[in-house]
Design a protein around this motif. Sequence first.
Motif, PDB file in Angstrom:
ATOM      1  N   VAL A  15       0.823  -1.213   0.000  1.00 40.49           N
ATOM      2  CA  VAL A  15       0.000   0.000   0.000  1.00 40.49           C
ATOM      3  C   VAL A  15       0.856   1.262   0.000  1.00 40.49           C
ATOM      4  O   VAL A  15       0.549   2.246  -0.670  1.00 40.49           O
ATOM      5  N   TYR A  16       1.951   1.230   0.737  1.00 39.35           N
ATOM      6  CA  TYR A  16       2.734   2.443   0.957  1.00 39.35           C
ATOM      7  C   TYR A  16       3.810   2.605  -0.112  1.00 39.35           C
ATOM      8  O   TYR A  16       4.461   1.644  -0.519  1.00 39.35           O
ATOM      9  N   THR A  17       4.003   3.842  -0.527  1.00 41.91           N
ATOM     10  CA  THR A  17       5.022   4.191  -1.513  1.00 41.91           C
ATOM     11  C   THR A  17       6.053   5.102  -0.859  1.00 41.91           C
ATOM     12  O   THR A  17       5.898   5.544   0.285  1.00 41.91           O
ATOM     13  N   ALA A  18       7.086   5.423  -1.612  1.00 40.88           N
ATOM     14  CA  ALA A  18       8.095   6.354  -1.110  1.00 40.88           C
ATOM     15  C   ALA A  18       7.484   7.700  -0.759  1.00 40.88           C
ATOM     16  O   ALA A  18       7.972   8.410   0.131  1.00 40.88           O
ATOM     17  N   ASP A  19       6.395   8.049  -1.427  1.00 41.99           N
ATOM     18  CA  ASP A  19       5.727   9.324  -1.151  1.00 41.99           C
ATOM     19  C   ASP A  19       5.242   9.402   0.293  1.00 41.99           C
ATOM     20  O   ASP A  19       5.295  10.474   0.911  1.00 41.99           O
ATOM     21  N   PHE A  20       4.781   8.280   0.852  1.00 43.31           N
ATOM     22  CA  PHE A  20       4.344   8.261   2.257  1.00 43.31           C
ATOM     23  C   PHE A  20       5.518   8.587   3.172  1.00 43.31           C
ATOM     24  O   PHE A  20       5.360   9.333   4.149  1.00 43.31           O
ATOM     25  N   VAL A  21       6.684   8.020   2.874  1.00 36.35           N
ATOM     26  CA  VAL A  21       7.873   8.273   3.696  1.00 36.35           C
ATOM     27  C   VAL A  21       8.269   9.739   3.586  1.00 36.35           C
ATOM     28  O   VAL A  21       8.531  10.407   4.598  1.00 36.35           O
ATOM     29  N   PHE A  88       8.879   6.952  17.323  1.00 35.12           N
ATOM     30  CA  PHE A  88       8.470   6.184  16.144  1.00 35.12           C
ATOM     31  C   PHE A  88       7.101   6.668  15.682  1.00 35.12           C
ATOM     32  O   PHE A  88       6.175   6.837  16.484  1.00 35.12           O
ATOM     33  N   LEU A  89       6.966   6.855  14.366  1.00 33.04           N
ATOM     34  CA  LEU A  89       5.703   7.258  13.757  1.00 33.04           C
ATOM     35  C   LEU A  89       5.401   6.335  12.589  1.00 33.04           C
ATOM     36  O   LEU A  89       6.224   6.167  11.694  1.00 33.04           O
ATOM     37  N   ASP A  90       4.205   5.747  12.582  1.00 37.41           N
ATOM     38  CA  ASP A  90       3.780   4.902  11.475  1.00 37.41           C
ATOM     39  C   ASP A  90       3.578   5.721  10.207  1.00 37.41           C
ATOM     40  O   ASP A  90       3.251   6.921  10.261  1.00 37.41           O
ATOM     41  N   LEU A  91       3.681   5.071   9.056  1.00 37.10           N
ATOM     42  CA  LEU A  91       3.463   5.755   7.788  1.00 37.10           C
ATOM     43  C   LEU A  91       2.009   6.150   7.575  1.00 37.10           C
ATOM     44  O   LEU A  91       1.731   7.059   6.780  1.00 37.10           O
ATOM     45  N   ASP A  92       1.084   5.479   8.245  1.00 37.89           N
ATOM     46  CA  ASP A  92      -0.330   5.812   8.053  1.00 37.89           C
ATOM     47  C   ASP A  92      -0.820   6.838   9.074  1.00 37.89           C
ATOM     48  O   ASP A  92      -1.979   6.831   9.488  1.00 37.89           O
ATOM     49  N   LEU A  93       0.071   7.755   9.436  1.00 38.91           N
ATOM     50  CA  LEU A  93      -0.269   8.863  10.322  1.00 38.91           C
ATOM     51  C   LEU A  93      -0.261  10.175   9.550  1.00 38.91           C
ATOM     52  O   LEU A  93       0.542  10.374   8.644  1.00 38.91           O
ATOM     53  N   VAL A  94      -1.140  11.079   9.960  1.00 39.00           N
ATOM     54  CA  VAL A  94      -1.061  12.469   9.527  1.00 39.00           C
ATOM     55  C   VAL A  94      -0.736  13.299  10.762  1.00 39.00           C
ATOM     56  O   VAL A  94      -1.413  13.188  11.790  1.00 39.00           O
ATOM     57  N   GLY A 213      -6.126   0.559   9.155  1.00 37.52           N
ATOM     58  CA  GLY A 213      -7.094  -0.072   8.256  1.00 37.52           C
ATOM     59  C   GLY A 213      -7.326   0.801   7.024  1.00 37.52           C
ATOM     60  O   GLY A 213      -6.417   1.403   6.484  1.00 37.52           O
ATOM     61  N   ARG A 214      -8.562   0.864   6.581  1.00 39.91           N
ATOM     62  CA  ARG A 214      -8.939   1.700   5.455  1.00 39.91           C
ATOM     63  C   ARG A 214     -10.056   2.646   5.883  1.00 39.91           C
ATOM     64  O   ARG A 214     -10.875   2.285   6.705  1.00 39.91           O
ATOM     65  N   PRO A 215     -10.089   3.871   5.307  1.00 40.29           N
ATOM     66  CA  PRO A 215      -9.214   4.387   4.256  1.00 40.29           C
ATOM     67  C   PRO A 215      -7.870   4.845   4.801  1.00 40.29           C
ATOM     68  O   PRO A 215      -7.724   5.131   5.985  1.00 40.29           O
ATOM     69  N   LYS A 216      -6.883   4.921   3.888  1.00 38.21           N
ATOM     70  CA  LYS A 216      -5.623   5.571   4.192  1.00 38.21           C
ATOM     71  C   LYS A 216      -5.758   7.066   3.868  1.00 38.21           C
ATOM     72  O   LYS A 216      -6.721   7.502   3.227  1.00 38.21           O
ATOM     73  N   GLN A 217      -4.768   7.821   4.277  1.00 39.01           N
ATOM     74  CA  GLN A 217      -4.862   9.276   4.132  1.00 39.01           C
ATOM     75  C   GLN A 217      -4.873   9.731   2.677  1.00 39.01           C
ATOM     76  O   GLN A 217      -5.349  10.833   2.373  1.00 39.01           O
ATOM     77  N   ASN A 221     -10.781  12.889   1.027  1.00 38.96           N
ATOM     78  CA  ASN A 221     -10.757  14.239   0.453  1.00 38.96           C
ATOM     79  C   ASN A 221     -10.912  15.337   1.506  1.00 38.96           C
ATOM     80  O   ASN A 221     -11.174  16.492   1.141  1.00 38.96           O
ATOM     81  N   ASP A 222     -10.729  15.001   2.757  1.00 39.87           N
ATOM     82  CA  ASP A 222     -10.866  16.001   3.812  1.00 39.87           C
ATOM     83  C   ASP A 222      -9.833  17.109   3.620  1.00 39.87           C
ATOM     84  O   ASP A 222      -8.648  16.839   3.408  1.00 39.87           O
ATOM     85  N   GLU A 223     -10.264  18.351   3.737  1.00 41.56           N
ATOM     86  CA  GLU A 223      -9.359  19.469   3.531  1.00 41.56           C
ATOM     87  C   GLU A 223      -8.229  19.482   4.551  1.00 41.56           C
ATOM     88  O   GLU A 223      -7.088  19.833   4.231  1.00 41.56           O
ATOM     89  N   TRP A 224      -8.546  19.104   5.791  1.00 42.95           N
ATOM     90  CA  TRP A 224      -7.494  19.131   6.815  1.00 42.95           C
ATOM     91  C   TRP A 224      -6.420  18.076   6.542  1.00 42.95           C
ATOM     92  O   TRP A 224      -5.256  18.278   6.903  1.00 42.95           O
ATOM     93  N   VAL A 225      -6.802  16.986   5.886  1.00 42.79           N
ATOM     94  CA  VAL A 225      -5.803  15.969   5.505  1.00 42.79           C
ATOM     95  C   VAL A 225      -4.902  16.529   4.408  1.00 42.79           C
ATOM     96  O   VAL A 225      -3.672  16.423   4.469  1.00 42.79           O
ATOM     97  N   LYS A 226      -5.506  17.143   3.405  1.00 37.79           N
ATOM     98  CA  LYS A 226      -4.719  17.737   2.316  1.00 37.79           C
ATOM     99  C   LYS A 226      -3.770  18.794   2.845  1.00 37.79           C
ATOM    100  O   LYS A 226      -2.631  18.925   2.373  1.00 37.79           O
ATOM    101  N   GLU A 227      -4.210  19.567   3.818  1.00 35.60           N
ATOM    102  CA  GLU A 227      -3.398  20.660   4.370  1.00 35.60           C
ATOM    103  C   GLU A 227      -2.203  20.126   5.158  1.00 35.60           C
ATOM    104  O   GLU A 227      -1.117  20.731   5.123  1.00 35.60           O
ATOM    105  N   ASN A 228      -2.399  19.030   5.841  1.00 35.14           N
ATOM    106  CA  ASN A 228      -1.363  18.546   6.755  1.00 35.14           C
ATOM    107  C   ASN A 228      -0.501  17.405   6.199  1.00 35.14           C
ATOM    108  O   ASN A 228       0.634  17.230   6.657  1.00 35.14           O
ATOM    109  N   TRP A 229      -1.021  16.645   5.256  1.00 32.97           N
ATOM    110  CA  TRP A 229      -0.254  15.508   4.716  1.00 32.97           C
ATOM    111  C   TRP A 229       0.380  15.928   3.399  1.00 32.97           C
ATOM    112  O   TRP A 229      -0.171  15.774   2.326  1.00 32.97           O
ATOM    113  N   ARG A 230       1.541  16.519   3.529  1.00 28.33           N
ATOM    114  CA  ARG A 230       2.233  17.054   2.328  1.00 28.33           C
ATOM    115  C   ARG A 230       3.730  17.154   2.608  1.00 28.33           C
ATOM    116  O   ARG A 230       4.181  17.015   3.704  1.00 28.33           O
TER     117      ARG A 230
END
Length: 230
Positions: A15-21, A88-94, A213-217, A221-230
């Motif tokens: 599921v995870y790509t280099a982009d998540f890292v 330690f921080l998991d990749l599926d965190l925002v 689980g799912r969904p991943k970040q 389409n939540d705006e706060w996710v887009k703002e913080n996961w970048r």
Amino acid sequence: MDKVTICTSWDGNGVYTADFVNRLHSSCLRNTTYDFDFVLFAGAGVEGKQSLLNKEIKIVQTGLNYWWQGMLFWMKRPPRVKTATKLFLDLDLVITGSLDVLLNWPSDYCYSRDWHGDNIPAGGETDANPGVTLIRNGEGSYVWEEYVRAGMPNWNHIIDKKRGSLPMAAQGIINEKKKEHPFDLFPANLCTSYKLKAKNGLPPESVTVHFHGRPKQNEVNDEWVKENWR
């Protein structure tokens, strides 16, 4: 507090790509005032993909697969970790707030909570989820020692329905031995769950939001996710 180390793990597949890292690393740069090293415990599948990662990331090739490469975090002195404090921080965190709150937490051994909400099973109120883990001065090294004692399993937790030894990896060791090796827990409002607490908006005091689980970040389409996961 002096320099700290922030760690994550990536197997290089699935599921995870280099982009998540890279996004996790960039989020850490925006959300702490501490000088830090960012260490990636890399699985076998990362071989040949190192050039996709931000150049500041320190890569530890573990030769392990699936979720097992992250076990090195619990070594008393993990490779490339030179600080007394490690997070330690998991990749599926925002990351949604200042990591200084977690790094300054008055504990040498602290985890995010495994259960949120009103349907916590008996005993589950004290269970840990290692998606966010704070360790100082080599605490928690028994987790690595138990992994080694079990033969350093490397089975695939996705397709192996029977699973092998240590069916929940580090999390199982931590919670099964919590009486023998007690730990602290971050408040649920700081390290929270998307599915259980954040689907209708970002909790105001949150520092991390876990997309277990799912969904991943990358699937919302939540705006706060887009703002913080970048």
